[in-house]
Design a protein around this motif. Structure first.
Motif, short mmCIF file in Angstrom:
data_model
loop_
_atom_site.label_atom_id
_atom_site.label_comp_id
_atom_site.label_asym_id
_atom_site.label_seq_id
_atom_site.Cartn_x
_atom_site.Cartn_y
_atom_site.Cartn_z
N TYR A 310 -22.38 -14.94 -14.00
CA TYR A 310 -22.34 -13.47 -13.57
C TYR A 310 -22.32 -13.36 -12.15
O TYR A 310 -23.06 -12.71 -11.63
CB TYR A 310 -23.73 -12.59 -14.20
CG TYR A 310 -23.34 -11.26 -14.15
CD1 TYR A 310 -22.52 -10.48 -15.39
CD2 TYR A 310 -23.69 -10.20 -13.36
CE1 TYR A 310 -22.11 -9.20 -15.55
CE2 TYR A 310 -23.32 -8.92 -13.38
CZ TYR A 310 -22.69 -8.48 -14.41
OH TYR A 310 -22.25 -6.98 -14.70
N ALA A 311 -20.98 -13.72 -11.63
CA ALA A 311 -20.94 -13.82 -10.22
C ALA A 311 -20.10 -12.80 -9.77
O ALA A 311 -18.55 -12.95 -9.67
CB ALA A 311 -20.25 -15.09 -9.55
N LEU A 312 -20.50 -11.77 -9.46
CA LEU A 312 -19.76 -10.43 -9.05
C LEU A 312 -19.40 -10.92 -7.52
O LEU A 312 -18.47 -10.44 -6.94
CB LEU A 312 -20.85 -9.34 -8.97
CG LEU A 312 -21.32 -8.82 -10.11
CD1 LEU A 312 -22.18 -7.46 -10.11
CD2 LEU A 312 -20.27 -8.31 -11.31
N TYR A 313 -20.30 -11.50 -6.92
CA TYR A 313 -20.03 -11.76 -5.40
C TYR A 313 -20.56 -13.22 -5.12
O TYR A 313 -21.30 -13.71 -6.22
CB TYR A 313 -20.77 -10.97 -4.47
CG TYR A 313 -22.04 -10.70 -4.94
CD1 TYR A 313 -23.14 -11.50 -4.34
CD2 TYR A 313 -22.36 -9.39 -5.46
CE1 TYR A 313 -24.38 -10.94 -4.81
CE2 TYR A 313 -23.74 -8.99 -5.80
CZ TYR A 313 -24.62 -9.95 -5.53
OH TYR A 313 -25.96 -9.59 -5.80
N ASP A 314 -20.23 -14.08 -4.20
CA ASP A 314 -20.69 -15.47 -3.62
C ASP A 314 -22.18 -15.40 -3.42
O ASP A 314 -22.68 -14.29 -2.75
CB ASP A 314 -20.05 -16.02 -2.75
CG ASP A 314 -18.54 -16.03 -3.21
OD1 ASP A 314 -18.31 -16.36 -4.41
OD2 ASP A 314 -17.54 -16.14 -2.30
N ALA A 315 -22.81 -16.52 -3.66
CA ALA A 315 -24.08 -17.08 -2.93
C ALA A 315 -25.21 -16.08 -3.58
O ALA A 315 -26.14 -15.78 -2.98
CB ALA A 315 -24.18 -16.90 -1.45
#
Ligand code: SAH
Length: 350
Positions: A310-315
């Motif tokens: 569930y990677a809307l954004y990195d890190a």
């Protein structure tokens, strides 16, 4: 832009607090970093009057990352062929709730992409099952733009709250962030429909999204004053490498925290999360948010196996721990700055 002449931060902050409104010049002044600590302190005091030292927790269940939309900023956009897609079964969702309940959560947030597999009938079944097993819990949905009929059905099935960030209240900016098939007008209409149905509603936006200016932020704040939502979700924009905005600069902690404080002064009763995105760009970002007027945190209850997907954004933070570890870590963090995690539904206090 009109300069603020002969005025100081004390009178600017007092003015905003008294009028529960802000001028563009005042916004610009505060965003330029002129507020020192005063703005955050006033926002914390206002929050204290209404919610005391309480920090509400919401168990976030990211139940699908399939999405029919193609928002330029979002890692689960349909055009991201690199995203590894998943959806949880009803049993898996209920297992998250069971673990969450044991850990003290009394609000479950079901968040996902706009996934047509989850028809109204399936959503209502899930909502009813959760409510049957956990009648003392609130259910928050965050599944995007639907018809009024769908929203009505989820509400009748037992959903209590709905999060739908408006993303930006400026038309031109909205079309910089979204493909032409999406519209600000429709997004706003959904928010008003949700409010009329009786949900506690949440709007919000990313801080530092590409194209955002003091003017668009001013419009965001005026829109929030008009809508009067029960919740406002704001967090920094963080580039996701496989999206069209992968190379754009992200939002800052300072600006996000300043805006959290301003929102607390404009809408004193609002439920205001210190978001995971804020914790992602600064190891103590959520603590900074809580000290500056935020009063909600939303730890992740999704199964560890899907967290990274569930990677809307990195890190993104908290993708490696079990839910229990996450909540313990968060409780310690909240207590370390003098606040208390409370285990109830954490409803809006009018
Ligand atoms: N499909 C649902 C849930 C969207 S994800 C909906 O439409 O409401 C929840 C929020 O994450 C979005 O509203 C957006 O503001 C935020 N988000 C998406 N991509 C992001 C990014 N790259 N950086 C920071 N926040 C992001």
């Amino acid at each position: 832009m009109i300069a603020i002449l002969g005025d100081d931060v004390i009178s600017v902050v007092a003015d905003i607090e008294r009028k529960k409104n802000i001028t563009k010049a005042e916004l610009q002044y505060l965003l330029e970093g002129n507020e020192g600590e005063l703005l955050g302190q006033r926002a914390a005091a206002v929050r204290q009057e209404i919610y005391g030292q309480a920090v509400f927790i919401r168990g976030l269940i990211e139940f699908t990352n399939y999405c029919k939309n193609n928002c330029y900023y979002c890692g689960i956009r349909r055009g991201n062929k690199l995203a590894e897609r998943y959806r949880l079964t009803e049993e898996e969702i209920l297992a998250c709730c069971q673990e969450g309940y044991r850990l003290g959560f009394r609000t479950f947030v079901l968040q996902g992409g706009e996934d047509e597999y989850f028809t109204d009938a399936r959503m209502c079944h899930i909502i009813r099952s959760i409510k049957e097993q956990y009648p003392d819990c609130a259910i928050t949905l965050s599944i995007g733009e639907k018809s009024a009929e769908s929203y009505q059905q989820y509400f009748q099935a037992g959903a209590d709250r709905y999060l739908l960030r408006h993303e930006t209240a400026n038309e031109a900016h909205y079309s910089q962030l979204h493909p032409a098939e999406m519209s600000l007008q429709h997004r706003k209409k959904c928010l008003y429909t949700l409010r009329d149905i009786g949900y506690q509603v949440g709007a919000g936006f990313m801080v530092g999204s590409p194209g955002q200016t003091v003017d668009t932020l001013y419009e965001d704040l005026q829109f929030l004053r008009e809508l009067k939502p029960h919740m406002v979700g704001i967090g920094p924009f963080i580039p996701q490498h496989a999206t069209p905005f992968g190379q754009k600069p992200g939002g800052t902690v300072e600006r996000t925290v300043t805006l959290l404080s301003i929102i607390r002064l404009l809408l004193p009763h609002v439920l205001l999360p210190a978001t995971t995105a804020l914790g992602t760009i600064d190891p103590v970002g959520r603590e900074k948010g809580l000290r500056a007027g935020a009063n909600v945190v939303m730890p992740n209850l999704s199964p560890k196996s899907v967290r990274k997907k569930y990677a809307l954004y990195d890190a993104k933070i908290c993708t490696g721990e079990e839910a229990a570890e996450c909540i313990n870590c968060l409780k310690n963090r909240v207590e370390s700055i003098g606040y208390t995690v409370v285990c109830d539904r954490g409803d809006y206090r009018p």
